[in-house]
Design an enzyme around this catalytic site. Structure first.
Site, PDB file in Angstrom:
ATOM      1  N   MET A 279      56.422  37.443  54.916  1.00  0.00           N
ATOM      2  CA  MET A 279      55.156  36.811  54.601  1.00  0.00           C
ATOM      3  C   MET A 279      55.328  35.708  53.554  1.00  0.00           C
ATOM      4  O   MET A 279      54.753  34.630  53.682  1.00  0.00           O
ATOM      5  CB  MET A 279      54.225  37.899  54.073  1.00  0.00           C
ATOM      6  CG  MET A 279      52.802  37.507  54.035  1.00  0.00           C
ATOM      7  SD  MET A 279      52.183  37.147  55.670  1.00  0.00           S
ATOM      8  CE  MET A 279      51.136  38.550  55.906  1.00  0.00           C
TER       9      MET A 279
ATOM     10  N   ARG B 168      54.546  31.897  54.065  1.00  0.00           N
ATOM     11  CA  ARG B 168      53.533  31.173  53.284  1.00  0.00           C
ATOM     12  C   ARG B 168      54.033  29.808  52.839  1.00  0.00           C
ATOM     13  O   ARG B 168      53.277  28.833  52.827  1.00  0.00           O
ATOM     14  CB  ARG B 168      53.091  32.028  52.085  1.00  0.00           C
ATOM     15  CG  ARG B 168      52.204  33.159  52.530  1.00  0.00           C
ATOM     16  CD  ARG B 168      51.804  34.148  51.452  1.00  0.00           C
ATOM     17  NE  ARG B 168      50.863  35.099  52.048  1.00  0.00           N
ATOM     18  CZ  ARG B 168      50.318  36.134  51.409  1.00  0.00           C
ATOM     19  NH1 ARG B 168      50.629  36.382  50.152  1.00  0.00           N
ATOM     20  NH2 ARG B 168      49.474  36.920  52.041  1.00  0.00           N
TER      21      ARG B 168
ATOM     22  N   TYR C  38      45.779  31.460  58.294  1.00  0.00           N
ATOM     23  CA  TYR C  38      46.765  32.510  58.613  1.00  0.00           C
ATOM     24  C   TYR C  38      47.804  32.745  57.503  1.00  0.00           C
ATOM     25  O   TYR C  38      47.885  31.984  56.573  1.00  0.00           O
ATOM     26  CB  TYR C  38      47.391  32.344  59.990  1.00  0.00           C
ATOM     27  CG  TYR C  38      48.158  31.098  60.367  1.00  0.00           C
ATOM     28  CD1 TYR C  38      48.607  30.162  59.459  1.00  0.00           C
ATOM     29  CD2 TYR C  38      48.454  30.896  61.728  1.00  0.00           C
ATOM     30  CE1 TYR C  38      49.325  29.065  59.878  1.00  0.00           C
ATOM     31  CE2 TYR C  38      49.175  29.790  62.154  1.00  0.00           C
ATOM     32  CZ  TYR C  38      49.606  28.883  61.222  1.00  0.00           C
ATOM     33  OH  TYR C  38      50.315  27.798  61.633  1.00  0.00           O
ATOM     34  N   GLU C  39      48.509  33.832  57.642  1.00  0.00           N
ATOM     35  CA  GLU C  39      49.423  34.332  56.584  1.00  0.00           C
ATOM     36  C   GLU C  39      48.660  34.595  55.286  1.00  0.00           C
ATOM     37  O   GLU C  39      49.201  34.429  54.199  1.00  0.00           O
ATOM     38  CB  GLU C  39      50.577  33.352  56.328  1.00  0.00           C
ATOM     39  CG  GLU C  39      51.315  32.873  57.552  1.00  0.00           C
ATOM     40  CD  GLU C  39      51.928  33.980  58.403  1.00  0.00           C
ATOM     41  OE1 GLU C  39      51.980  35.127  57.920  1.00  0.00           O
ATOM     42  OE2 GLU C  39      52.308  33.713  59.544  1.00  0.00           O
ATOM     43  N   GLY C  40      47.431  35.046  55.397  1.00  0.00           N
ATOM     44  CA  GLY C  40      46.580  35.279  54.230  1.00  0.00           C
ATOM     45  C   GLY C  40      45.722  34.065  53.982  1.00  0.00           C
ATOM     46  O   GLY C  40      46.245  32.995  53.671  1.00  0.00           O
TER      47      GLY C  40
END
Lengths: 595, 595
Positions: free
Chosen positions: B291, B295, B439-441
């Site tokens: 992740m 990011r 996405y990815e948080g």
């Protein structure tokens, strides 16, 4: 959850904030008492949420379909909805009673327009442009033209368009090439290609009345040689019924990021029969009548899409369970809390509310100025309203669409990954609203219009009058601890705006690039100040209601959203001023080839 | 004009700004002398502009196609381009030499990644996610797993995915339901539905290796009961060749606003055979390795799309003739001037340049911290780099994508009406980049990670170290009138950031909503300060070159864009600080039902 028409907000603006009842002695307003307004808002809400909103996603997915026979099919359901709109009399609300309209003030019509646009922006463009064509003929047409076209356009039985843009010529209309050849019988033959013509061809009305800019043979070059023509798709016969097919053909549709339900046409005029509106070579002025009205309508689209997007985001944020509140579970019996408990989600929703509610007040106020500028018996009132309408039109158009896009983007963001899928409406709102920053003059063109024309007009009269009004308003409204912070905020914004105006006076004349380089930020500074004024006015109304014992949470909510505006949005004024005053030097430092 | 790889900018960052040559004694860096870097940049530029860029519009228009047999066809040309990518060794640049990679530092790999993403964001996601799967197995896999999977993933012969999200569970992974049942033979059977799985199924590689989060039967509830599994589409046989089809099926594709060429899959795991990575219930930590890398990669997408969009806007602005410069015609022999003469157009292009060039420097600097944190022999250097990488990862992700969207939107705006049509690339850049904020948080989750975890870690060590470094840097670099204004700007931003950190310490602990409500603005304040630092460093390099007699306009241009940053972007710091310090009160004032 489906679109919920903001009836309460509209009634508040019309009755409490703008007090349209005070103008009951003006034509049109006399028909618009609180009961009539309430009825219109309710019925508008029912029609737009019940008939138009369900077609919004359909229109986006299906789009319009062009056929080689030059016909265009609108999305499934659009034609039937349009029939209902005409039968319901919705197209005619704002039109003159002399031509079968209901003669209501523009500011009342705005409610229906906003709701239509929220429910289905693409659909609402067809009646919107029709009203623009109506206004151009009303303003510049002959009595015969008015008699022939206005009743049909007012009712919506026929639709209208604006044919301005050509492939090489958008903002710079002086480059226009479409030719008009006089036939000696009062008609002209029009030939040329127009692009990006919204509603240029479709299957919803018996006739389409094109308002076309063209250059009469031998006319001067540039914008002083442009004339305006009526070019009906079907030439009305002696009875005023659609007759012979005219030489105006749709050669294709544009693929676009959004508003797929709106047919964006390439229109070929091939020896089309046209009738001059007004005088030769004076077409641009008539076009600007349409254009100014259209610009208010585009600002409205910014608010309308933001409202709809915000509703979708609020619904999603109340439903979606994910994570726990930092201050302890708020939904302890569920697997997680709704994401509306998270402050960063709430921040985006509050910012949306503050911009939509403040922006809508500004929009309605500006539209009222338009009404007063035409209808008020007192010359001084008319002039002031006319000054304000002229000054604020570019601000309404550009500020409200810039911020509308931001609200739509934040609303998508609140949805997380769902927002990026086309399964939820957030993507469509963001894609649809994007055009509003561009058409009817890009927001950059609006900013230039503001600093280059509207601000310096009559020695800056409109701006100076407004600044004085703001100062007097604030001084006269002080004395309540609940509302004084709103006046402090307004005073601060006004002082910064005054500073900016002074800077422009000193630096814009010596180097026009200074004015142009700062125009975007100046326009935002004006917009922010206008919203600070609206929030102060709304806070005063709300506080007066509370003080009078009205326990409706509407009033405390209004104050709370206003306080968010003061704390979190108004501070942007300083950045706009700093950018403006930094001048053109850093902006223009590089040669064109360095990009 | 087609995509032009920014080779000069990358070489400047790697060689002049970050001085990667100074790290030639570190593994990987020793292979990355200036000649090698120049060769990689040139070849990367050729491959991405020649092979990937021509497929970008194709991928957008055609999208991916799902078939009822659960197969997915990627857009025309994608599979062939992927084959060329594998054959060219591009997938393996950053992978370990032990597994057939080239072992180059991450910061070098970044150049290829940015160019790929600019040329074709949707395509570049397939190798990007493959690298994520590679990293997860490299970090947590057994030796046998590494031997079996890493060479195939490193080369790109097999692709990889991350299977995290479920319909009811995105950010809040504790709600995850996918089950894993141990079979007693070292394998597990995995069942459950995953959504939004990028590259979950496609036709470009012989095998797809899914990294899947699931809950072993009897595991604790919440995030402490989540394990990570390898679930290959085809189970490797004894020779390591793709063998039996595993029970993992694509049940459909998501319709999305953008990145249409990237297959976003609904994946059904039905008794799929999976192999545990690392230990049971420790899956989340391994997932975060992927992740965090992802990011940085998403922040890169913000820059990459902004770069491509800006190139398109600059080309359009130089070509499109419309209107005349306010200071007199610049193209007197033509019908009008190119719109790049207009200050408001130039403003948008300059802002794009200032954000892209400053943002890219920040991105490359952050990636270098990642390399140093792993590779440097000095424990103190490793720790500082590790602190910085952890602190800045959410800022790189969220700040660069927030600003990337703005640049893409402004680039579309420069195109006027053309930008809204799909005939020009501007719409696709804006639609594609929109996912990067999510996405990815989501960017809101990044902001919360920054204020809630990264800032307070080890008593704020990373932030305090950075603030001290900025202060020392500025003090040590003063003395040149050309660059001192950059240091003044940096000092001002640092002082405001320090103020913000102090406010968070005092107010965030007593009420965590205060930290969360200000997290977005705090993150932007950190991002702005980082860009102010980068611009000061770039200005110092440029000024030193100029002082040494280097007449390359690259250096004067760098100073000019930096001055624009100081005058027009850096003032935003004050607004972010004011919003942060206004606290949670106005944000949380309304009940949920008021929205």
């Amino acid at each position: 959850m489906p679109y919920r028409p903001p009836v309460r907000e509209h009634a508040f603006l019309l009755n409490d904030l703008l007090g349209i009842g005070e103008h009951a002695d003006l034509p049109g307003f006399s028909e618009a008492g609180p009961d009539v307004v309430a009825q219109i808002l309710d019925e508008a809400g029912r029609f737009t949420s019940g008939v138009l909103a369900p077609l919004n996603a359909v229109g986006d997915k299906e789009g319009c379909t062009w056929s080689p026979d030059h016909s265009v099919r609108t999305p499934k359901g659009f034609a039937d909805a349009y029939r209902q709109l005409v039968e319901g009399g919705w197209a005619a609300i704002g039109a003159d009673t002399a031509f079968g309209g209901q003669g209501l003030p523009h500011v009342i019509n705005l409610s229906f327009s906003e709701m239509s646009s929220s429910a289905n922006m693409a659909f609402s463009m067809y009646p919107g442009l029709t009203h623009g064509a109506y206004s151009a003929i009303l303003n510049g047409g002959s009595d015969a033209q008015k008699a022939l076209y206005l009743p049909k356009l007012a009712s919506g039985e026929w639709c209208g368009t604006m044919n301005l843009t050509e492939p090489h010529c958008g903002t710079d209309l002086g480059l226009l090439r479409t030719r008009a050849t006089p036939q000696g019988d009062g008609t002209y033959r029009i030939s040329g290609t127009k692009i990006w013509i919204s509603g240029g061809e479709h299957d919803m009305a018996d006739n389409i009345v094109h308002l076309v800019l063209a250059r009469v043979e031998g006319a001067p070059e540039g914008v002083r040689g442009i004339s305006l023509f009526i070019v009906p798709k079907f030439i009305p016969d002696a009875d005023g019924k659609p007759g012979a097919r005219n030489g105006v053909w749709c050669d294709g549709l544009e693929e676009k990021m959004g508003i797929h339900g709106s047919a964006t046409c390439v229109m070929r005029h091939e020896e089309a029969v046209g009738w001059l509106v007004g005088e030769e070579n004076r077409g641009l002025a008539l076009m600007f009548v349409m254009m100014n009205e259209a610009r208010i309508g585009v600002g409205l689209q910014g608010i309308a899409q933001a409202e709809a997007a915000l509703q979708a985001a609020s619904d999603f944020a109340r439903d979606r369970l994910q994570g726990r509140a930092l201050t302890g579970p708020k939904n302890p019996d569920g697997p997680a809390d709704p994401i509306i408990v998270h402050p960063d989600v709430r921040r985006q929703l509050m910012e949306g509310k503050a911009l939509v509610e403040g922006g809508r007040a500004f929009l309605f106020w500006a539209a009222l100025q338009g009404d007063l500028s035409h209808l008020h018996p007192d010359e001084a009132v008319r002039q002031k309203a006319s000054d304000y309408a002229a000054l604020m039109t570019p601000v309404v158009k550009a500020y409200l669409t810039d911020r509308g896009l931001k609200v739509c983007s934040d609303a998508l963001q609140v949805h997380g990954g769902s927002g990026f899928t086309e399964h939820f409406p957030a993507s469509q709102y963001m894609r649809d609203v994007r055009i509003a920053l561009i058409y009817e003059g890009t927001n950059g063109v609006q900013a230039l219009d503001l600093v280059g024309r509207k601000l310096p007009a009559q020695g800056g009269r409109a701006m100076l009058t407004w600044l004085a009004e703001l100062e007097a308003f604030s001084a006269g409204a002080r004395g309540d601890a609940a509302t004084d912070p709103f006046l402090d905020g307004l005073d601060g914004a006004r002082a910064q705006l005054q500073d900016g105006v002074g800077w422009l006076m000193q630096n814009g004349l010596s180097n026009p690039d200074n004015a142009a380089a700062g125009s975007h930020d100046f326009l935002h500074l004006v917009g922010l100040t206008a919203l600070a004024w609206m929030w102060a006015r709304m806070a005063l109304v709300a506080q007066a209601k509370i003080a009078a014992g009205d326990a409706d949470p509407f009033w405390t909510s209004k104050l709370a959203v206003g306080r968010f505006f003061l704390a979190r949005i108004l501070p942007e004024a300083g950045v706009h001023l700093a950018r403006l005053k930094s001048g053109a030097e850093t902006v223009m430092a590089l040669p064109a080839e360095a990009f």
